[in-house]
Motif scaffolding. Structure first.
Motif, short mmCIF file in Angstrom:
data_model
loop_
_atom_site.label_atom_id
_atom_site.label_comp_id
_atom_site.label_asym_id
_atom_site.label_seq_id
_atom_site.Cartn_x
_atom_site.Cartn_y
_atom_site.Cartn_z
N ASP A 73 -7.98 -6.53 -3.11
CA ASP A 73 -7.78 -5.77 -1.93
C ASP A 73 -6.18 -4.97 -1.76
OD1 ASP A 73 -5.27 -7.05 -2.42
OD2 ASP A 73 -5.71 -8.85 -0.38
N PHE A 74 -6.29 -4.40 -0.24
CA PHE A 74 -5.31 -3.30 -0.18
C PHE A 74 -3.79 -3.52 -0.02
CE2 PHE A 74 -2.45 -0.52 2.63
CZ PHE A 74 -2.87 0.39 2.66
N VAL A 75 -3.53 -5.20 -0.40
CA VAL A 75 -2.14 -5.46 -0.70
C VAL A 75 -1.94 -4.86 -1.97
CG1 VAL A 75 -0.57 -7.19 0.28
CG2 VAL A 75 -2.40 -6.69 1.45
N TYR A 76 -2.87 -5.91 -2.31
CA TYR A 76 -2.81 -5.80 -4.45
C TYR A 76 -2.77 -4.15 -5.12
CZ TYR A 76 -2.63 -7.37 -9.68
OH TYR A 76 -3.12 -7.22 -10.93
N LEU A 77 -3.44 -3.31 -4.19
CA LEU A 77 -3.22 -2.33 -4.61
C LEU A 77 -1.64 -1.77 -3.88
CD1 LEU A 77 -6.69 -1.07 -3.89
CD2 LEU A 77 -5.85 -0.98 -6.57
N ARG A 78 -1.18 -1.64 -3.13
CA ARG A 78 -0.72 -1.26 -2.89
C ARG A 78 0.51 -1.69 -2.97
NH1 ARG A 78 1.31 -3.68 2.72
NH2 ARG A 78 2.23 -4.83 1.81
N GLU A 79 1.24 -2.96 -4.10
CA GLU A 79 1.76 -3.41 -4.32
C GLU A 79 2.30 -3.79 -6.52
OE1 GLU A 79 1.25 -7.52 -4.36
OE2 GLU A 79 2.21 -7.68 -2.50
N ALA A 80 0.40 -3.09 -7.12
CA ALA A 80 0.56 -2.59 -8.07
C ALA A 80 0.76 -0.93 -8.13
CB ALA A 80 -1.16 -2.74 -8.85
N THR A 81 0.80 -0.35 -7.03
CA THR A 81 0.82 0.90 -7.31
C THR A 81 2.18 1.35 -6.76
OG1 THR A 81 -0.66 1.56 -5.28
CG2 THR A 81 -1.55 1.69 -7.14
N GLY A 82 2.63 0.98 -5.97
CA GLY A 82 4.03 0.81 -5.52
C GLY A 82 3.94 2.05 -4.55
N ALA A 83 2.45 2.33 -3.79
CA ALA A 83 2.34 3.11 -2.50
C ALA A 83 2.98 2.68 -1.20
CB ALA A 83 1.36 3.72 -2.74
N THR A 84 3.46 4.00 -0.27
CA THR A 84 3.06 2.81 1.29
C THR A 84 2.01 3.27 1.41
OG1 THR A 84 3.41 5.39 1.86
CG2 THR A 84 5.37 4.89 1.33
N ALA A 85 1.64 2.51 2.39
CA ALA A 85 0.45 2.03 2.71
C ALA A 85 -0.42 2.92 3.79
CB ALA A 85 0.45 0.86 4.16
N GLY A 86 0.69 4.02 4.27
CA GLY A 86 -0.52 4.91 4.66
C GLY A 86 -1.05 6.23 3.63
N ASN A 87 -0.04 6.22 2.90
CA ASN A 87 -0.34 7.05 1.43
C ASN A 87 -1.91 6.58 1.07
OD1 ASN A 87 -0.68 9.18 -0.40
ND2 ASN A 87 1.03 8.51 -1.28
N LEU A 88 -1.61 5.46 0.44
CA LEU A 88 -2.95 4.66 -0.11
C LEU A 88 -4.32 4.71 0.88
CD1 LEU A 88 -3.90 2.70 -2.70
CD2 LEU A 88 -2.93 0.78 -1.19
N SER A 89 -3.89 4.39 1.70
CA SER A 89 -5.13 4.19 2.76
C SER A 89 -5.33 5.65 2.46
CB SER A 89 -4.74 4.64 4.19
OG SER A 89 -5.93 4.27 5.44
N VAL A 90 -4.82 6.98 2.61
CA VAL A 90 -5.39 8.46 2.49
C VAL A 90 -6.20 8.29 1.38
CG1 VAL A 90 -5.12 10.35 2.56
CG2 VAL A 90 -3.90 9.14 4.63
#
Lengths: 187, 94
Positions: free
Chosen positions: B28-45
């Protein structure tokens, strides 16, 4: 971005997710193993003292206690937000074991109770063998084979109440020790 | 001879997202954000770009009362990732 940096990103991402899933992966096995171990003695003591086979019905408390404890513990040990094929498959193998073991025991308890132990032991060995194969772990695979074949043979040979303790040994060999090994490896 | 690197994958965050998903059935989005260390906005794009390319699928739903975005790698995405790794090898062999 250089090819080396690309490779590093791929390697880091794969290592991180593998570590996430390895962490605490042995805890469910330890939990169920301890429950089976404790119940082996809970059943064996009154059986030995009274000789009344009805005490064997206490085994049926294992799925109830196990499910409650697992649900409570899984909130702390389960990976949130991600699923991996190997862990999912291992989970399904043990859910299958739980269903088959419980239903078989429930049916045989009224038809042929003398065969319950051997079938449950055989299924336990199979579940452990499959877990070992999926994790590519030789110790767990061998533990499954020893339990499935050796444990079942012992149960057939030892037709006394002490045979109950074979389940204590099997839980140690198939569940507790592999679980501890998996958790230690992940550290 | 150097093989051409897929420009869609030759980006730090998109490559990290794909590398995480290659190893998992879904995340899920939260796991990917934590795994990559990205910001929510950038990850979403970046997830949007990978989705438009057909490399991943996105399923929006709820987990309890919280919204959840689940990402999965598609066969096209897996092939693109494998091709990218093969192309990388041609650079590293030199």
């Amino acid at each position: 971005m250089t090819p080396e940096q690309s490779l590093q990103i791929i390697s880091d991402a794969i290592t991180k997710s593998r570590r996430d899933f390895e962490k605490n992966s042995g805890t469910p096995m330890i939990t169920w193993g301890v429950i089976v171990l404790v119940f082996s003695f809970i059943v064996w003591i009154p059986l030995r003292m009274t000789g009344n086979p009805l005490w064997n019905f206490l085994w049926f408390a294992i799925p109830v206690v196990g499910v409650i404890v697992s649900l409570f513990k899984s909130k702390r040990t389960e990976i949130q937000g991600a699923r991996n094929f190997i862990n999912e498959t291992i989970g399904q193998v043990w859910i299958g074991y739980g269903i088959f073991a419980t239903v078989t025991a429930l049916v045989l308890a009224f038809v042929a109770p003398q065969h319950i132990g051997t079938i449950i032991m055989s299924l336990l060995g199979y579940g452990t063998f499959m877990t070992g194969r999926l994790l590519k772990n030789a110790y767990i695979t061998a533990g499954g084979m020893i339990t499935g074949i050796g444990g079942t043979a012992l149960l057939l040979l030892l037709e006394t109440y002490d045979a109950t303790l074979i389940f204590a040994g099997a839980s140690l060999l198939c569940l507790i020790l592999p679980g501890i090994m998996m958790n230690r490896k992940a550290r | 001879m150097f093989k051409k690197l897929d420009p869609l994958l030759h980006s730090e965050l998109r490559l990290a997202v794909m590398s995480v998903l290659v190893n998992l059935e879904e995340a899920d989005f939260v796991y990917l954000r934590e795994a990559t260390g990205a910001t929510a906005g950038n990850l979403s794009v970046q997830i949007d770009k990978l989705t438009k390319a057909g490399y991943i699928t996105v399923e929006k739903g709820f987990k309890g009362k919280k919204p959840q975005t689940i990402c999965r790698l598609t066969p096209t995405g897996l092939k693109a990732f494998e091709d990218y790794v093969e192309a990388l090898k041609t650079y590293l062999a030199k």
